[in-house]
Design a protein around this motif. Sequence first.
Motif, PDB file in Angstrom:
ATOM      1  N   ARG A   8       1.416  47.141  17.624  1.00 41.77           N
ATOM      2  CA  ARG A   8       2.752  47.562  17.207  1.00 41.77           C
ATOM      3  C   ARG A   8       3.749  46.422  17.375  1.00 41.77           C
ATOM      4  NH1 ARG A   8      -0.053  51.842  18.930  1.00 41.77           N
ATOM      5  NH2 ARG A   8       0.210  53.809  17.806  1.00 41.77           N
ATOM      6  N   GLN A 140      11.664  50.750  10.248  1.00 45.38           N
ATOM      7  CA  GLN A 140      10.420  50.150   9.783  1.00 45.38           C
ATOM      8  C   GLN A 140      10.632  48.702   9.327  1.00 45.38           C
ATOM      9  OE1 GLN A 140       8.659  52.558   6.728  1.00 45.38           O
ATOM     10  NE2 GLN A 140       8.443  54.347   8.048  1.00 45.38           N
ATOM     11  N   GLU A 141       9.607  47.907   9.517  1.00 43.68           N
ATOM     12  CA  GLU A 141       9.597  46.533   9.018  1.00 43.68           C
ATOM     13  C   GLU A 141       9.320  46.545   7.519  1.00 43.68           C
ATOM     14  OE1 GLU A 141      10.271  42.742  10.811  1.00 43.68           O
ATOM     15  OE2 GLU A 141      10.175  44.738  11.693  1.00 43.68           O
ATOM     16  N   LEU A 175       2.772  51.583   1.867  1.00 40.76           N
ATOM     17  CA  LEU A 175       3.016  51.667   3.295  1.00 40.76           C
ATOM     18  C   LEU A 175       1.943  50.922   4.083  1.00 40.76           C
ATOM     19  CD1 LEU A 175       4.005  55.440   3.555  1.00 40.76           C
ATOM     20  CD2 LEU A 175       5.501  53.450   3.259  1.00 40.76           C
ATOM     21  N   SER A 177       0.230  50.823   7.784  1.00 42.01           N
ATOM     22  CA  SER A 177       0.108  51.764   8.902  1.00 42.01           C
ATOM     23  C   SER A 177      -0.900  51.290   9.934  1.00 42.01           C
ATOM     24  CB  SER A 177      -0.315  53.148   8.388  1.00 42.01           C
ATOM     25  OG  SER A 177       0.583  53.642   7.424  1.00 42.01           O
ATOM     26  N   LEU A 183       4.182  51.622  10.047  1.00 40.06           N
ATOM     27  CA  LEU A 183       4.896  50.540  10.718  1.00 40.06           C
ATOM     28  C   LEU A 183       5.809  49.763   9.780  1.00 40.06           C
ATOM     29  CD1 LEU A 183       1.970  48.982  12.794  1.00 40.06           C
ATOM     30  CD2 LEU A 183       3.617  50.722  13.528  1.00 40.06           C
ATOM     31  N   ALA A 184       5.434  49.720   8.504  1.00 39.82           N
ATOM     32  CA  ALA A 184       6.158  48.844   7.587  1.00 39.82           C
ATOM     33  C   ALA A 184       5.973  49.304   6.153  1.00 39.82           C
ATOM     34  CB  ALA A 184       5.671  47.398   7.748  1.00 39.82           C
ATOM     35  N   THR A 185       6.799  48.735   5.277  1.00 40.63           N
ATOM     36  CA  THR A 185       6.735  49.004   3.852  1.00 40.63           C
ATOM     37  C   THR A 185       6.560  47.697   3.106  1.00 40.63           C
ATOM     38  OG1 THR A 185       8.198  50.925   4.067  1.00 40.63           O
ATOM     39  CG2 THR A 185       7.975  49.963   1.877  1.00 40.63           C
TER      40      THR A 185
END
Length: 251
Positions: A8, A140-141, A175, A177, A183-185
Amino acid sequence: MTKEKVGRIVWHDLFTPDVEASRAFYDSVAGWSYIVEHATDFAWGGGQNDYVLATLDGEAGAGIVSQNQVMFVGWVPYVEVQDVHQAAKLAVTLGGSVMKPPFEVPGVGRNCLLRDPLGAFFGISVSRHDYPAPVRQFAQEHYLSHGGAFPDNFYQQMFGWNLSPASNAPSSQRLISLKSEVLATLAAESAVSNNNVAWVPGVRVGFLENALNKINSSPGSVLSRHQYAEKTFEKGLVCDPTGVLCYVVQA
């Protein structure tokens, strides 16, 4: 380090050519406060120097570093790993590169600065404390690339991250994950140049429209808005006064 943090994002550093301009921008837009710590052996350059901690509601989630110390401008997210040396070796094996070899941050842990196969900067970290990953300042990053490219095998092997199939979402909104946690897009932005590949954080703001209006009336600029519902916006890609990109996201 706690096992719950492995894989993470646990920290951010902002490398900026103008620390005071960056501090003023995030204070105005996101309500950040700052604590200046004096390091006798500064990790980014050695010797004695100040390190600016950015805080919100008593939680420290980022540092601000003068770009004079590192030849890079922008945000760097740090991902918790079990072993910095082994993770750095793996990154090179997978096509990445080491920009700053593993180094100690007194009282904090051990870090390393890397680039992925497409050129995006990121860090890895082994924390020597039990504090949870900070959550107040960042959402989110985003992995920003002009055409929606992403080195998914690299990050899957490094951290166990998975990219959602293209059939599940447009290429600009897929996404990233860890297990079931997003965690991020993946963000494909026509507003940025073809060669701009970077990790860009989502900075939480209290009221998005107010934040965007402040940015438009400041030395910064709003590059794009992403509509969430009629007449409202989920987030905006912005450029701060020093040229650094971030998303501002409704808290």
